[in-house]
Write a protein that holds these residues in place. Sequence first.
Motif: not given
Length: 195
Positions: A40-49, A51-57
Amino acid sequence: VLSDTTLLVGKQSEIQIPTHQRNMRIKFSAPNFFAPGRIQFRYKLQGINDNWEDGGQNLEAVFTNLPPGTHELLVQTHRTGNLANISEASVLITIPQAFYETNWFYVVVAVFGILVIFGSVKYRTRVLENREQKLRQRVDEQTQELKKAAELKSRFFSGITHELKTPLSLMAGPLEDLLENHNEISSELAQNRLR
């Protein structure tokens, strides 16, 4: 992945997006031949969001209308149910400013605006000065015409006065003589003077 462009990040620590590209889709992958479906992956773009977002299916991140600047994309991967073993990777994404977003462009537009305003004021002033000059010239012409008319009127009345005064003085002279010397002048001489 950008609209029509594919950028492979691999081991790069920084990527630069084309100037007018503000939307991007990033797909994730991690080489794992043992149970790849459990990653599973999660990501965040510093300065934009932040919070960690789930990478999804689909294992991807979609960003739209990103502002220019340098942003850090953080991606974490872990096996389902095993949060103790998290791997993290990051990449700096640079989105350059379009020419119309630069300070120089704003300065040029401001200078151009000031020049347009100055030129408009100068043009309007010149139009008003020309109008004033024409009006002044017209007033001067009409003043000259009025002076000529006043002079003609004065001559006319002087002529009429002269024409009326001459016969009246010719008549007034003998009448005054008669009135002053009425006892000394005979009636026959008085009638001759009145004729």
